[in-house]
Design a protein around this motif. Sequence first.
Motif, PDB file in Angstrom:
ATOM      1  N   ALA A 123      39.964 -15.407  -1.245  1.00 32.28           N
ATOM      2  CA  ALA A 123      40.255 -15.302  -2.672  1.00 32.28           C
ATOM      3  C   ALA A 123      41.578 -14.584  -2.929  1.00 32.28           C
ATOM      4  N   ASP A 124      41.971 -13.723  -2.014  1.00 35.03           N
ATOM      5  CA  ASP A 124      43.237 -13.005  -2.138  1.00 35.03           C
ATOM      6  C   ASP A 124      44.438 -13.946  -2.131  1.00 35.03           C
ATOM      7  N   THR A 157      35.547 -19.907  -2.475  1.00 34.16           N
ATOM      8  CA  THR A 157      36.480 -18.951  -1.888  1.00 34.16           C
ATOM      9  C   THR A 157      35.785 -17.645  -1.519  1.00 34.16           C
ATOM     10  N   CYS A 159      35.340 -13.711  -0.920  1.00 32.36           N
ATOM     11  CA  CYS A 159      35.936 -12.621  -1.689  1.00 32.36           C
ATOM     12  C   CYS A 159      35.295 -11.290  -1.311  1.00 32.36           C
ATOM     13  N   MET A 172      38.454  -8.570  -5.200  1.00 32.23           N
ATOM     14  CA  MET A 172      37.625  -9.363  -6.095  1.00 32.23           C
ATOM     15  C   MET A 172      38.540  -9.875  -7.199  1.00 32.23           C
ATOM     16  N   THR A 173      38.662 -11.185  -7.329  1.00 27.55           N
ATOM     17  CA  THR A 173      39.674 -11.770  -8.219  1.00 27.55           C
ATOM     18  C   THR A 173      39.089 -12.466  -9.444  1.00 27.55           C
ATOM     19  N   GLU A 174      37.784 -12.271  -9.692  1.00 30.66           N
ATOM     20  CA  GLU A 174      37.155 -13.008 -10.787  1.00 30.66           C
ATOM     21  C   GLU A 174      37.747 -12.670 -12.152  1.00 30.66           C
ATOM     22  N   PHE A 211      32.757 -17.954  -6.019  1.00 30.35           N
ATOM     23  CA  PHE A 211      33.177 -16.820  -5.212  1.00 30.35           C
ATOM     24  C   PHE A 211      32.051 -16.423  -4.250  1.00 30.35           C
TER      25      PHE A 211
END
Length: 364
Positions: A123-124, A157, A159, A172-174, A211
């Motif tokens: 996710a990064d 993805t 995460c 964590m990109t949510e 995620f």
Amino acid sequence: MFRRTVAALGAQWPRRMETRRTAAHFTFTPNQTQPPVQGNSEKLNMYQSITSALDIALSKDPTAVIFGEDVAFGGVFRCTVGLQEKYGSDRVFNTPLCEQGIAGFAIGVAVSGSTAIAEMQFADYIFPAFDQIVNEAAKFRYRTGNQFDVGSLTIRTPCGAVGHGALYHSQMTEGYFAHCPGLKLVIPRGPTQAKGLLLSCIRDPNPCIFFEPKILYRLSQEEVPVDDFSIPLSQAEVVRPGKDITIVSWGTQVHVANEVCDLAEKEGIECELIDLQTILPWDKKTVAESVKRTGRLIVTHEASLTAGFGAEIAASIQEECFLYLESPVKRVTGYDTPFPHVFEPFYLPTKWKLLDAVRKSLKY
């Protein structure tokens, strides 16, 4: 070369992490609002349940294809093992190391009428694809007046924190995508949720980002239905009922919160724990009904504090439940810094930070 090396090492991470965070630290809680498993089941961990969901999707939808970096041999975390051998290289195949290209190709596959299941290796590294996802996939239906859509698009993805991932492998990109209408964002907490929610995403008429908290891939097992099943999107689950305070979370942090519920219970405090499951659109009704009963709310997530999705929940519940609140809504999150390496234990919202927040809210 560096990312290739990281990817090769990635498959070892969950195993290595077991020496620091074992399954005992994340006790899987039985579903209390969903019906018990019907029919045959098998004991699976989370990555195996994801493989099972993908297998079902490919077998039941002849247009479905899976693609991404290294998915042909099983992927960094082994979630696609055996699928190319079973379905062929036309339906499960590798892509170049180019997230923007993966997203653009996925949109093309979906708009042409096929079911696209794309994997972003971490996710990064989803940010090079940000423009394609939020400016194309999320807006496709809207800008064509519902003449065309990319509803058959799911992006998977890995995460979240793993113990030593540092700046580029623990985020964590949510929260970045939660600001974008047109997407659905889903985060499971365990094997059963992973299979049921992933199948729902693949079949949903809207583009979804799924995620997968990578530390949970191998940490524990549970009985998962063998057959095809789904868990509704945008429906939170009350994992644990309580009367004194509501705790809302998702993914790995649900297990941290569950430990806090155990600790608080020893002090005579009954916490109601809610797993949001879908971040966008989120289940405001279930959370608001809980807060109206308990009068208190804590939101906890791994992502940093400022503009994290906990801020949206806090603001919405303050508007919805202001006259019911006995104390301010509190957030227990990561800090507003890049994700650290050796200082990860200080960055993460641990059970002790969360327990302290519960005590302060009750004493307010």
